[in-house]
Design a protein around this motif. Sequence first.
Motif, mmCIF file in Angstrom:
data_model
loop_
_atom_site.group_PDB
_atom_site.id
_atom_site.type_symbol
_atom_site.label_atom_id
_atom_site.label_comp_id
_atom_site.label_asym_id
_atom_site.label_seq_id
_atom_site.Cartn_x
_atom_site.Cartn_y
_atom_site.Cartn_z
ATOM 1 N N THR A 8 50.583 -0.349 52.464
ATOM 2 C CA THR A 8 49.774 0.326 53.488
ATOM 3 C C THR A 8 48.788 1.355 52.902
ATOM 4 O O THR A 8 49.101 2.073 51.944
ATOM 5 N N LEU A 9 47.617 1.417 53.497
ATOM 6 C CA LEU A 9 46.605 2.417 53.132
ATOM 7 C C LEU A 9 46.772 3.706 53.920
ATOM 8 O O LEU A 9 46.355 4.776 53.480
ATOM 9 N N PHE A 10 47.327 3.597 55.140
ATOM 10 C CA PHE A 10 47.358 4.729 56.073
ATOM 11 C C PHE A 10 48.776 5.155 56.444
ATOM 12 O O PHE A 10 48.969 6.283 56.905
ATOM 13 N N GLY A 11 49.748 4.247 56.337
ATOM 14 C CA GLY A 11 51.115 4.600 56.722
ATOM 15 C C GLY A 11 51.315 4.733 58.220
ATOM 16 O O GLY A 11 52.126 5.552 58.641
ATOM 17 N N GLU B 11 49.781 4.813 62.519
ATOM 18 C CA GLU B 11 48.673 5.247 63.378
ATOM 19 C C GLU B 11 48.304 6.717 63.161
ATOM 20 O O GLU B 11 47.122 7.059 63.126
ATOM 21 N N ILE B 12 49.287 7.584 63.025
ATOM 22 C CA ILE B 12 48.943 8.999 62.799
ATOM 23 C C ILE B 12 48.266 9.158 61.437
ATOM 24 O O ILE B 12 47.239 9.835 61.310
ATOM 25 N N GLY B 13 48.814 8.481 60.434
ATOM 26 C CA GLY B 13 48.182 8.511 59.118
ATOM 27 C C GLY B 13 46.755 7.976 59.165
ATOM 28 O O GLY B 13 45.853 8.546 58.548
ATOM 29 N N ARG B 14 46.540 6.897 59.924
ATOM 30 C CA ARG B 14 45.191 6.348 60.067
ATOM 31 C C ARG B 14 44.268 7.377 60.717
ATOM 32 O O ARG B 14 43.143 7.606 60.268
ATOM 33 N N GLY B 15 44.749 8.016 61.779
ATOM 34 C CA GLY B 15 43.929 9.001 62.490
ATOM 35 C C GLY B 15 43.550 10.185 61.614
ATOM 36 O O GLY B 15 42.378 10.565 61.538
ATOM 37 N N VAL B 16 44.520 10.766 60.934
ATOM 38 C CA VAL B 16 44.230 11.944 60.097
ATOM 39 C C VAL B 16 43.361 11.541 58.911
ATOM 40 O O VAL B 16 42.497 12.294 58.476
ATOM 41 N N THR B 17 43.596 10.336 58.381
ATOM 42 C CA THR B 17 42.758 9.862 57.273
ATOM 43 C C THR B 17 41.308 9.694 57.740
ATOM 44 O O THR B 17 40.366 10.009 57.007
ATOM 45 N N HIS B 18 41.104 9.235 58.969
ATOM 46 C CA HIS B 18 39.747 9.124 59.519
ATOM 47 C C HIS B 18 39.098 10.511 59.629
ATOM 48 O O HIS B 18 37.917 10.693 59.314
ATOM 49 N N CYS C 64 47.398 12.093 49.652
ATOM 50 C CA CYS C 64 48.275 11.451 50.640
ATOM 51 C C CYS C 64 49.749 11.775 50.411
ATOM 52 O O CYS C 64 50.603 11.125 51.012
ATOM 53 N N GLN D 238 52.373 9.739 46.893
ATOM 54 C CA GLN D 238 51.760 8.566 46.258
ATOM 55 C C GLN D 238 50.314 8.440 46.746
ATOM 56 O O GLN D 238 49.980 8.920 47.810
ATOM 57 N N ALA E 73 46.995 6.927 48.404
ATOM 58 C CA ALA E 73 46.662 5.980 49.465
ATOM 59 C C ALA E 73 45.191 6.218 49.839
ATOM 60 O O ALA E 73 44.463 6.870 49.071
ATOM 61 N N GLY F 132 51.156 10.072 56.324
ATOM 62 C CA GLY F 132 50.665 10.973 57.370
ATOM 63 C C GLY F 132 50.995 12.426 57.051
ATOM 64 O O GLY F 132 50.163 13.323 57.243
ATOM 65 N N GLN G 93 36.753 9.504 67.974
ATOM 66 C CA GLN G 93 38.208 9.377 68.024
ATOM 67 C C GLN G 93 38.740 10.452 68.976
ATOM 68 O O GLN G 93 38.264 11.583 68.950
ATOM 69 N N ILE H 253 42.497 14.399 66.562
ATOM 70 C CA ILE H 253 42.457 14.507 65.101
ATOM 71 C C ILE H 253 43.391 13.464 64.484
ATOM 72 O O ILE H 253 43.090 12.886 63.444
ATOM 73 N N CYS H 254 44.508 13.207 65.136
ATOM 74 C CA CYS H 254 45.509 12.263 64.617
ATOM 75 C C CYS H 254 45.339 10.849 65.160
ATOM 76 O O CYS H 254 46.247 10.027 64.988
ATOM 77 N N GLY H 255 44.233 10.542 65.793
ATOM 78 C CA GLY H 255 43.979 9.179 66.230
ATOM 79 C C GLY H 255 44.087 9.005 67.727
ATOM 80 O O GLY H 255 43.396 9.667 68.493
#
Lengths: 226, 226
Positions: free
Chosen positions: A82-85, A87-94, A172, A175, A177, B89, B168, B171-173
């Motif tokens: 996974t790149l984001f881990g 939905e929350i990871g995806r959101g914060v990464t965005h 991240c 590790q 990401a 995340g 978005q 912040i977290c998606g």
Amino acid sequence: MITLWELQGKEGRRYSLFSWRTRMALAHKELKFESRPVCMSDKAAIAFSGGKTVPVIRDGDATVRDSWKIAEHLEAKYPERTLFGGEIGRGVTHTFNTLVDRTVVPAMLPLIVADIYERVEPADDAYFREMMEKIVRMTLEEARAKREESMKRLTRTLEPMQALLKRQAWICGAQPAYGDYILFSVLQWARVMSPQQVLEPQDPLHGWRERMLDLFGGFARNVPTA
Amino acid sequence: MITLWELQGKEGRRYSLFSWRTRMALAHKELKFESRPVCMSDKAAIAFSGGKTVPVIRDGDATVRDSWKIAEHLEAKYPERTLFGGEIGRGVTHTFNTLVDRTVVPAMLPLIVADIYERVEPADDAYFREMMEKIVRMTLEEARAKREESMKRLTRTLEPMQALLKRQAWICGAQPAYGDYILFSVLQWARVMSPQQVLEPQDPLHGWRERMLDLFGGFARNVPTA
């Protein structure tokens, strides 16, 4: 096999900042890809994508442009590694993606723009100069003269990430990401196209970048650079 | 029942920026807590924590201080209703935490510091003034006089988050989580302690803050404010 359209610089350099995000995401997911280098001024080469900028990927029937959309596409289609881990990871990464694009990228550009100019394909000379001088609101020669000032601005902008990397190994967490690749892409852009040392050896970002360069068997280290 | 030590302002105001992160995290996890308001200068009241700043929580046998460590503690002990959505995340949220603390917080402080001063407990007057004038490197009166300039700096600093929130919802998606509470805490600090309107109604951050204030049955809306 995925095809990646990205910018072509002199002597095999691959200098598209945003394409480096895609490159690292592909390596992270252990996906093979074929590079299609194009000149920045050659809009015909990527017209099929519906846009005027790289990166663009073709992955089976799908054509995807914009590094963020490509990351989302890869995460959806290839969920392993996974790149984001989630939905929350995806959101914060965005959110982090937007922050880097609007603070670190505009701080780096004036510092290295004159160096980049010397390393783009000759066919791009006029196009690059015209576009970049509008963006940085000065001539390339003025940008070169103001390097010291630009370096100070960049250092100020990177300060929070320096502080973070004293407490945490990767952007991240434990590790690397996609968040790491977002910031790394800006430093790799500089590394590929500018002889300036933008990070001092004692900077926590320097150690982190070294570890980034070691990832995936030296994937980002072993490329043509300035 | 968890106990939360936090700053006490005039007329029931709870103005500790970092304690608002903890408050929102507790509400997010549907954990009940009891507030123990303390004066900023009353270090004896929190000496048991081993530190000199709030927030501090006591949760059973555990005493935890520092809003970030408290969030990690809550996430580990009460994994349901996740704040971070997993390790990546958590890592990227920590990065965002550091960025907000080193860019948004120092941009907000000079704008509202003179207003805060008028709303701290009288027992804190001298302590607050001395500490804050060192941090902002001017007198409270100078800070008040320079508000327009401070507002411009704050707006510049918030710009990437405005851009993000056009694309978005949170912040977290797709849903709020700890990253949202990090940024929200800075705006809630201003809302509780300053009569200044720091966000224009058309600002995407304004709509987002309204939605934050609606969360958990108006948990953050229905409190004493400036």
